[in-house]
Design a protein around this motif. Structure first.
Motif, mmCIF file in Angstrom:
data_model
loop_
_atom_site.group_PDB
_atom_site.id
_atom_site.type_symbol
_atom_site.label_atom_id
_atom_site.label_comp_id
_atom_site.label_asym_id
_atom_site.label_seq_id
_atom_site.Cartn_x
_atom_site.Cartn_y
_atom_site.Cartn_z
ATOM 1 N N ARG A 36 3.944 -40.786 -2.297
ATOM 2 C CA ARG A 36 4.194 -42.180 -2.663
ATOM 3 C C ARG A 36 5.560 -42.420 -1.987
ATOM 4 N N GLN A 37 5.943 -43.664 -1.500
ATOM 5 C CA GLN A 37 7.003 -43.904 -0.898
ATOM 6 C C GLN A 37 8.045 -45.086 -1.599
ATOM 7 N N ASP A 38 9.080 -44.876 -1.815
ATOM 8 C CA ASP A 38 10.038 -45.829 -2.626
ATOM 9 C C ASP A 38 11.143 -46.089 -1.747
ATOM 10 N N ASP A 73 -13.120 -37.003 1.184
ATOM 11 C CA ASP A 73 -12.619 -37.819 0.229
ATOM 12 C C ASP A 73 -11.887 -37.271 -0.582
ATOM 13 N N PHE A 74 -10.508 -37.948 -1.008
ATOM 14 C CA PHE A 74 -9.422 -37.648 -1.888
ATOM 15 C C PHE A 74 -9.007 -38.684 -2.548
ATOM 16 N N PRO A 75 -9.685 -39.188 -3.460
ATOM 17 C CA PRO A 75 -9.107 -40.181 -4.215
ATOM 18 C C PRO A 75 -8.129 -39.959 -5.358
ATOM 19 N N LEU A 76 -7.242 -40.946 -5.770
ATOM 20 C CA LEU A 76 -6.151 -40.833 -6.396
ATOM 21 C C LEU A 76 -6.228 -41.772 -7.641
ATOM 22 N N ARG A 77 -6.109 -41.391 -8.772
ATOM 23 C CA ARG A 77 -6.630 -42.264 -9.978
ATOM 24 C C ARG A 77 -5.326 -42.237 -10.762
ATOM 25 N N LEU A 78 -4.945 -43.739 -11.028
ATOM 26 C CA LEU A 78 -3.989 -44.227 -11.818
ATOM 27 C C LEU A 78 -4.536 -44.307 -13.390
ATOM 28 N N GLU A 79 -4.194 -43.637 -14.516
ATOM 29 C CA GLU A 79 -5.163 -44.267 -15.580
ATOM 30 C C GLU A 79 -4.508 -45.138 -16.516
ATOM 31 N N LEU A 80 -3.147 -45.237 -16.598
ATOM 32 C CA LEU A 80 -2.435 -46.244 -17.568
ATOM 33 C C LEU A 80 -1.209 -46.630 -16.890
ATOM 34 N N ALA A 81 -1.378 -47.859 -15.886
ATOM 35 C CA ALA A 81 -0.560 -48.073 -14.897
ATOM 36 C C ALA A 81 0.812 -48.532 -15.576
ATOM 37 N N ALA A 82 1.815 -48.164 -14.866
ATOM 38 C CA ALA A 82 3.473 -48.430 -15.491
ATOM 39 C C ALA A 82 4.136 -48.951 -14.388
ATOM 40 N N PRO A 83 5.200 -49.773 -14.500
ATOM 41 C CA PRO A 83 6.049 -50.200 -13.553
ATOM 42 C C PRO A 83 6.734 -49.110 -12.693
ATOM 43 N N SER A 84 6.894 -48.123 -13.189
ATOM 44 C CA SER A 84 7.322 -46.902 -12.245
ATOM 45 C C SER A 84 6.359 -46.573 -11.358
ATOM 46 N N GLN A 85 5.164 -46.996 -11.342
ATOM 47 C CA GLN A 85 4.385 -46.381 -10.365
ATOM 48 C C GLN A 85 4.254 -47.618 -9.369
ATOM 49 N N THR A 86 4.900 -48.873 -9.215
ATOM 50 C CA THR A 86 5.101 -49.560 -8.296
ATOM 51 C C THR A 86 5.730 -48.986 -6.908
ATOM 52 N N SER A 87 4.796 -48.950 -5.729
ATOM 53 C CA SER A 87 5.176 -48.311 -4.734
ATOM 54 C C SER A 87 4.131 -48.251 -3.647
ATOM 55 N N VAL A 88 4.619 -47.706 -2.615
ATOM 56 C CA VAL A 88 3.571 -47.546 -1.548
ATOM 57 C C VAL A 88 2.960 -46.227 -1.298
ATOM 58 N N TYR A 89 1.649 -46.104 -1.607
ATOM 59 C CA TYR A 89 1.014 -44.966 -1.491
ATOM 60 C C TYR A 89 0.274 -44.403 -0.258
ATOM 61 N N PHE A 90 0.578 -43.314 0.230
ATOM 62 C CA PHE A 90 -0.011 -42.727 1.536
ATOM 63 C C PHE A 90 -0.758 -41.620 1.403
ATOM 64 N N CYS A 91 -1.979 -41.670 1.926
ATOM 65 C CA CYS A 91 -2.712 -40.651 2.072
ATOM 66 C C CYS A 91 -2.721 -39.731 3.344
ATOM 67 N N ALA A 92 -2.617 -38.418 3.672
ATOM 68 C CA ALA A 92 -2.681 -37.633 4.820
ATOM 69 C C ALA A 92 -3.524 -36.550 4.843
ATOM 70 N N SER A 93 -3.758 -36.214 5.859
ATOM 71 C CA SER A 93 -4.499 -34.872 6.183
ATOM 72 C C SER A 93 -4.018 -34.202 7.155
ATOM 73 N N SER A 94 -4.388 -32.783 7.286
ATOM 74 C CA SER A 94 -4.206 -31.918 8.497
ATOM 75 C C SER A 94 -5.122 -30.919 8.692
ATOM 76 N N ASN A 108 -2.486 -45.915 6.463
ATOM 77 C CA ASN A 108 -1.665 -47.215 6.569
ATOM 78 C C ASN A 108 -1.253 -47.547 5.591
ATOM 79 N N GLY A 109 -1.447 -46.809 4.144
ATOM 80 C CA GLY A 109 -0.853 -47.040 2.861
ATOM 81 C C GLY A 109 -1.622 -48.097 2.300
ATOM 82 N N THR A 110 -1.149 -48.065 0.758
ATOM 83 C CA THR A 110 -1.563 -49.071 -0.140
ATOM 84 C C THR A 110 -0.568 -49.506 -0.718
ATOM 85 N N ARG A 111 -0.100 -50.816 -0.810
ATOM 86 C CA ARG A 111 0.900 -51.274 -1.646
ATOM 87 C C ARG A 111 0.524 -51.635 -2.954
ATOM 88 N N LEU A 112 1.098 -50.934 -3.998
ATOM 89 C CA LEU A 112 0.629 -51.387 -5.239
ATOM 90 C C LEU A 112 1.755 -51.778 -6.391
#
Lengths: 115, 110
Positions: A36-38, A73-94, A108-112
């Protein structure tokens, strides 16, 4: 070769809602990561995976869950969203782990936004 | 714990001038160090890395970085800046995954 693909690009959630951020890669990489990028804070590692069926916590895992049923595939699950989870989320691989110095390939990220 | 620090939030240079973006590190053992660049609304892109060997590492888009063990630094450099180099730059160090610095915004003016 699409590389790392993240969906959706944008999402607005209400407090307490849940959602899954999708990440898929077509490079046959074993290693995958969620950051996550803040603003002004750089990137913080949430979870990572060294292969199908194996996941581990990063620096900021609270409030998130992951699974890795396939190499792609590598999904990320948010169960109970909170304002502190407002962020840009990046997935990466190597190709290999960071012990081998493999560069990361980012989506390229997901802006949540959680309101 | 491994860490990196980028002491400057922003670096401003004129096009054609040399640029330096600073990074210092703190590691136990041999450092694996990286530079990434992020353009607006995009993911990070790998620029270069140092693992071992020559202290001057050459990377993409004409960038290079100098590893200095005595000063625990890994500064990113380019001899002649372009306006298109304007972006957010991250230094990173190896741990179980990469640990990133907070980033430095590079602004190149024409």
């Amino acid at each position: 070769n699409a590389g790392v693909t993240q969906t959706p690009k944008f999402r607005i959630l209400k407090i307490g809602q849940s959602m899954t951020l999708q990440c898929t890669q077509d490079m046959n990489h074993n290693y995958m990561y969620w950051y996550r990028q803040d603003p002004g804070m750089g990137l913080k590692l949430i979870y990572y995976s060294v292969g199908a069926g194996i996941t581990d916590k990063g620096e900021v895992p609270n409030g998130y869950n992951v699974s890795r049923s396939t190499t792609e595939d590598f999904p990320l699950r948010l169960e109970l969203a909170a304002p502190s989870q407002t962020s840009v989320y990046f997935c990466a691989s190597s190709t290999r782990g960071q012990g081998a110095g493999s560069p990361l390939h980012f989506g390229n990220g997901t802006r949540l936004t959680v309101t | 714990a491994q860490s990196v620090a980028q002491p400057e939030d922003q670096v401003n240079v004129a096009e054609g001038n040399p640029l330096t973006v600073k990074c210092t590190y703190s590691v136990s053992g041999n450092p694996y160090l990286f530079w990434y660049v992020q353009y607006p609304n995009r993911g990070l892109q790998f620029l270069l890395k140092y693992i071992t060997g020559d202290n001057l590492v050459k990377g993409s888009y004409g960038f290079e970085a100098e590893f200095n063990k005595s000063q625990t630094s890994f500064h990113l450099k380019k001899p002649s800046a372009l306006v298109s180099d304007s972006a957010l730059y991250f230094c990173a160090v190896r741990d179980s995954a990469l640990i990133f610095g907070k980033g430095t915004t590079l602004s190149v003016s024409s």
